[in-house]
Design an enzyme around this catalytic site. Structure first.
Site, PDB file in Angstrom:
ATOM      1  N   ASP A  67       0.894  -1.089  -0.069  1.00 25.93           N
ATOM      2  CA  ASP A  67      -0.116   0.146  -0.003  1.00 25.93           C
ATOM      3  C   ASP A  67       1.088   1.341  -0.078  1.00 25.93           C
ATOM      4  OD1 ASP A  67       0.892  -0.316   2.453  1.00 25.93           O
ATOM      5  OD2 ASP A  67      -0.978  -0.835   3.495  1.00 25.93           O
ATOM      6  N   ASN A 136      -7.328  -2.673  14.181  1.00 28.80           N
ATOM      7  CA  ASN A 136      -9.020  -3.118  13.942  1.00 28.80           C
ATOM      8  C   ASN A 136      -8.867  -4.319  13.106  1.00 28.80           C
ATOM      9  OD1 ASN A 136      -7.925  -2.001  11.729  1.00 28.80           O
ATOM     10  ND2 ASN A 136      -9.465  -0.217  11.322  1.00 28.80           N
ATOM     11  N   HIS A 138      -7.135  -4.714  10.255  1.00 30.81           N
ATOM     12  CA  HIS A 138      -6.975  -4.452   8.929  1.00 30.81           C
ATOM     13  C   HIS A 138      -5.743  -5.000   8.381  1.00 30.81           C
ATOM     14  CE1 HIS A 138      -4.637  -0.183   9.825  1.00 30.81           C
ATOM     15  NE2 HIS A 138      -3.844  -1.161   9.214  1.00 30.81           N
ATOM     16  N   GLU A 143      -9.647  -1.896   5.414  1.00 24.25           N
ATOM     17  CA  GLU A 143     -10.200  -1.309   6.740  1.00 24.25           C
ATOM     18  C   GLU A 143     -11.438  -2.280   6.923  1.00 24.25           C
ATOM     19  OE1 GLU A 143      -8.566   0.104   8.603  1.00 24.25           O
ATOM     20  OE2 GLU A 143      -8.358   2.286   8.251  1.00 24.25           O
TER      21      GLU A 143
HETATM   22  C1  GLP Z   1      -0.391   0.120   8.528  1.00 26.78           C
HETATM   23  C2  GLP Z   1      -0.075  -0.652   7.430  1.00 26.78           C
HETATM   24  C3  GLP Z   1      -0.317  -2.045   7.476  1.00 26.78           C
HETATM   25  C4  GLP Z   1       0.194  -2.352   8.928  1.00 26.78           C
HETATM   26  C5  GLP Z   1      -0.395  -1.749  10.016  1.00 26.78           C
HETATM   27  C6  GLP Z   1       0.089  -1.915  11.381  1.00 26.78           C
HETATM   28  O1  GLP Z   1      -1.720   0.461   8.543  1.00 26.78           O
HETATM   29  N1  GLP Z   1      -0.873  -0.290   6.061  1.00 26.78           N
HETATM   30  O2  GLP Z   1       0.212  -2.922   6.582  1.00 26.78           O
HETATM   31  O3  GLP Z   1       0.144  -3.711   9.080  1.00 26.78           O
HETATM   32  O4  GLP Z   1       0.088  -0.239   9.816  1.00 26.78           O
HETATM   33  O5  GLP Z   1       1.204  -1.203  11.655  1.00 26.78           O
HETATM   34  P1  GLP Z   1       2.521  -1.582  12.908  1.00 26.78           P
HETATM   35  O6  GLP Z   1       3.131  -2.710  12.429  1.00 26.78           O
HETATM   36  O7  GLP Z   1       3.412  -0.444  13.074  1.00 26.78           O
HETATM   37  O8  GLP Z   1       1.647  -1.743  14.112  1.00 26.78           O
END
Ligand code: GLP
Length: 241
Positions: A67, A136, A138, A143
């Site tokens: 993304d 959440n 995702h 989402e």
């Molecule tokens: C973002 C990314 C996800 C990732 C999430 C959690 O939203 N788009 O791919 O899994 O953050 O991030 P973290 O590993 O910093 O908790």
């Protein structure tokens, strides 16, 4: 689905690095699906170490990231392209021309999203997809929703995601409101999926994904329908299982 629980984030990273190294040994020009966020950073460090020590060779590896924020130039300090360069690509012998991150600044995001799916397909599909998970539930930026959205698409971020990601920006107001993300279909089409989650903050999302129903309100729950998926958790993330 298989669930492995390790003592801490470091052990999760080491175990995941072994899976990635094995994939690259097996198929030197493999297609890796990569993720951003704090969780994969120790894995990326471990892969860079293995590359420096001559244990793995990225010269033919191809990568597709999940993304990118809409509106952020690749050079922006918070863009996911920049994140990937700084946390992985600048430290390994990968050809940057073989690394792909969705474009968040094109004139036509829908066309760019379609082109991204076509590019993944033309590359032969993703051999090994790395995922983190949002609080959440995702995955990528898919989402919670009323339905699973399969193609790569433009997503409006929830307040919970904006708040969680505000730590990378000067303030929550600076977090882009939209992102372009590989869809649930792109993730499910990967031949193998490895999801990493560390820390108690992820425990509820992990429990809901593994123990609840398969439900688009918890996007990661769809992974239970995948034939070859492993969750690598530390004790904190596994604490509600
Ligand atoms: C973002 C990314 C996800 C990732 C999430 C959690 O939203 N788009 O791919 O899994 O953050 O991030 P973290 O590993 O910093 O908790």
């Amino acid at each position: 689905m298989q669930v492995f629980v390790y003592k801490n984030a470091e052990e999760v990273a080491r175990a995941a690095a072994t899976v990635f190294a094995a994939e690259i040994f097996k198929k030197p020009d493999c297609v890796l699906g990569l993720a951003t966020g704090s969780t994969p950073v120790p894995l990326y460090k471990e892969l860079a170490r293995m590359n420096h020590e001559g244990l793995i060779d990225f010269s033919r590896v191809r990568t597709y990231n999940l993304d990118e924020y809409v509106g952020l130039d690749p050079a922006h300090v918070c863009s996911y392209r920049r994140f990937m360069n700084e946390n992985l690509f600048d430290h390994i012998n990968i050809d940057k021309a073989n690394t792909h991150v969705p474009c968040g600044i094109g004139a036509d995001h829908e066309a760019d999203a379609k082109a991204y799916d076509a590019a993944v397909e033309a590359a032969g599909g993703i051999d090994l997809q790395l995922l983190g998970i949002g609080h959440n539930g995702h995955i990528g930026f898919n989402e919670p929703n009323d339905v699973f959205v399969y193609p790569t698409n433009v997503i409006t971020l929830t307040q919970s995601t904006i708040d969680a990601n505000a730590r990378f920006f000067d303030s929550a107001d600076d977090v882009p409101r939209q992102a372009i993300s590989l869809g649930v279909g792109g993730i499910m089409n990967a031949r193998r999926v490895v999801l990493l989650a560390t820390g108690e903050g992820k425990a509820k999302a992990i429990r809901d994904s593994i123990k609840g129903n398969i439900d688009p309100k918890v996007p990661a729950s769809i992974l239970r329908a995948h034939q070859n998926v492993q969750f690598f958790l530390d004790e904190g993330a596994a604490s509600l299982l």
